[in-house]
Design a protein around this motif. Structure first.
Motif, short mmCIF file in Angstrom:
data_model
loop_
_atom_site.label_atom_id
_atom_site.label_comp_id
_atom_site.label_asym_id
_atom_site.label_seq_id
_atom_site.Cartn_x
_atom_site.Cartn_y
_atom_site.Cartn_z
N SER A 5 35.06 96.04 35.40
CA SER A 5 34.92 96.02 36.85
C SER A 5 33.66 95.22 37.15
CB SER A 5 34.79 97.44 37.38
OG SER A 5 34.81 97.42 38.80
N TRP A 10 30.51 86.38 47.00
CA TRP A 10 31.41 85.25 47.23
C TRP A 10 31.06 84.60 48.56
CZ3 TRP A 10 34.41 82.01 44.87
CH2 TRP A 10 35.30 81.23 45.60
N ARG A 12 32.18 82.82 51.59
CA ARG A 12 33.44 82.64 52.30
C ARG A 12 33.52 81.26 52.93
NH1 ARG A 12 36.40 86.99 53.20
NH2 ARG A 12 37.18 86.11 55.15
N GLN A 20 32.06 91.44 46.72
CA GLN A 20 33.42 91.82 46.33
C GLN A 20 33.39 92.48 44.95
OE1 GLN A 20 36.15 88.51 46.57
NE2 GLN A 20 35.64 88.08 48.70
N ARG A 22 36.02 93.43 41.64
CA ARG A 22 37.33 93.19 41.03
C ARG A 22 37.42 93.89 39.69
NH1 ARG A 22 37.90 91.65 45.43
NH2 ARG A 22 38.70 89.68 46.22
N ASP A 23 38.58 94.51 39.44
CA ASP A 23 38.91 95.01 38.11
C ASP A 23 39.67 93.91 37.39
OD1 ASP A 23 37.82 97.54 38.60
OD2 ASP A 23 39.69 98.26 39.47
N VAL A 24 39.27 93.63 36.15
CA VAL A 24 39.86 92.52 35.40
C VAL A 24 40.32 93.03 34.03
CG1 VAL A 24 39.40 90.27 34.34
CG2 VAL A 24 38.37 90.84 36.55
N SER A 103 49.25 86.47 36.36
CA SER A 103 48.84 87.48 37.34
C SER A 103 47.34 87.33 37.59
CB SER A 103 49.18 88.87 36.78
OG SER A 103 49.04 89.85 37.78
N PRO A 104 46.94 86.19 38.21
CA PRO A 104 45.52 85.85 38.28
C PRO A 104 44.67 86.76 39.16
CG PRO A 104 46.81 84.30 39.57
CD PRO A 104 47.79 85.18 38.82
N GLY A 105 45.29 87.66 39.91
CA GLY A 105 44.52 88.61 40.71
C GLY A 105 43.88 89.69 39.87
N ALA A 106 44.36 89.90 38.63
CA ALA A 106 43.83 90.99 37.83
C ALA A 106 43.75 90.70 36.33
CB ALA A 106 44.68 92.25 38.03
N THR A 108 43.22 87.95 33.06
CA THR A 108 42.66 86.65 32.68
C THR A 108 43.66 85.79 31.92
OG1 THR A 108 41.77 87.55 30.61
CG2 THR A 108 40.30 87.53 32.54
#
Length: 174
Positions: A5, A10, A12, A20, A22-24, A103-106, A108
């Motif tokens: 996490s 970022w 904008r 922000q 993100r879980d990766v 699935s680049p939102g979560a 790699t």
């Protein structure tokens, strides 16, 4: 494989900064392959149990392209080894057609996509995968047209497989 996490700043598009989180999921990169025979108009796919698909409502085995994690090997070396392990085919030539994030939102993971011609005499083993890795794989040799129809009727629901079959429709079995 590991899940991290991360919190970052970022900038904008309007110039404002926003924090922000993100879980990766990091699992390494992979390769996928569609073996095809132009003269016979056939392709080779595999069928196996996929627990994540099962718990998300797919109550059947998944029909997929041959694929596997790179494990630090060169993609074309790794995919030839996967082809032999999973399908029993020893392919001479494979060619990379593109790379894609699935699935680049979560996740790699980037997949290297390959196609390669096969002939029946290239099958040197039964395939089936590696039992010690929990693989129990069925090898499917299908007519290309039947495989393409399996996207429409919902029997093929795996993204990498759909991408390879659609590439083959546009560039190989025209």
């Amino acid at each position: 494989a590991k899940v991290t996490s991360t919190t970052f700043e970022w900038r904008r598009s309007d110039g404002r900064w926003q924090q922000q989180t993100r879980d990766v999921f990091e699992r390494g990169n992979a390769a996928a392959l569609l073996p095809y025979n132009l003269r016979q108009r056939t392709i080779v796919l595999i069928r196996q149990f996929r627990y994540p698909a099962y718990i998300n409502g797919h109550d059947d085995l998944l029909i997929e392209a041959i694929a596997g994690l790179l494990d630090d090997a060169h993609p074309d070396v790794r995919i030839r080894a996967e082809a032999e392990e999973e399908s029993g085919y020893r392919l001479h030539d494979v060619r990379e057609i593109f790379e894609a994030f699935m699935s680049p939102g979560a996740v790699t993971e980037k997949i290297h996509f390959f196609v390669g011609e096969y002939e029946p005499e290239m099958r040197i083993g039964a395939g089936g995968g590696l039992a010690h890795e929990g693989e129990d794989i069925e090898v499917l040799e299908l007519s290309f047209d039947e495989a393409l129809a399996m996207i429409d009727n919902g029997r093929i629901v795996d993204a990498k497989t759909i991408m390879l079959l659609q590439y083959a429709a546009l560039k190989i079995f025209k």
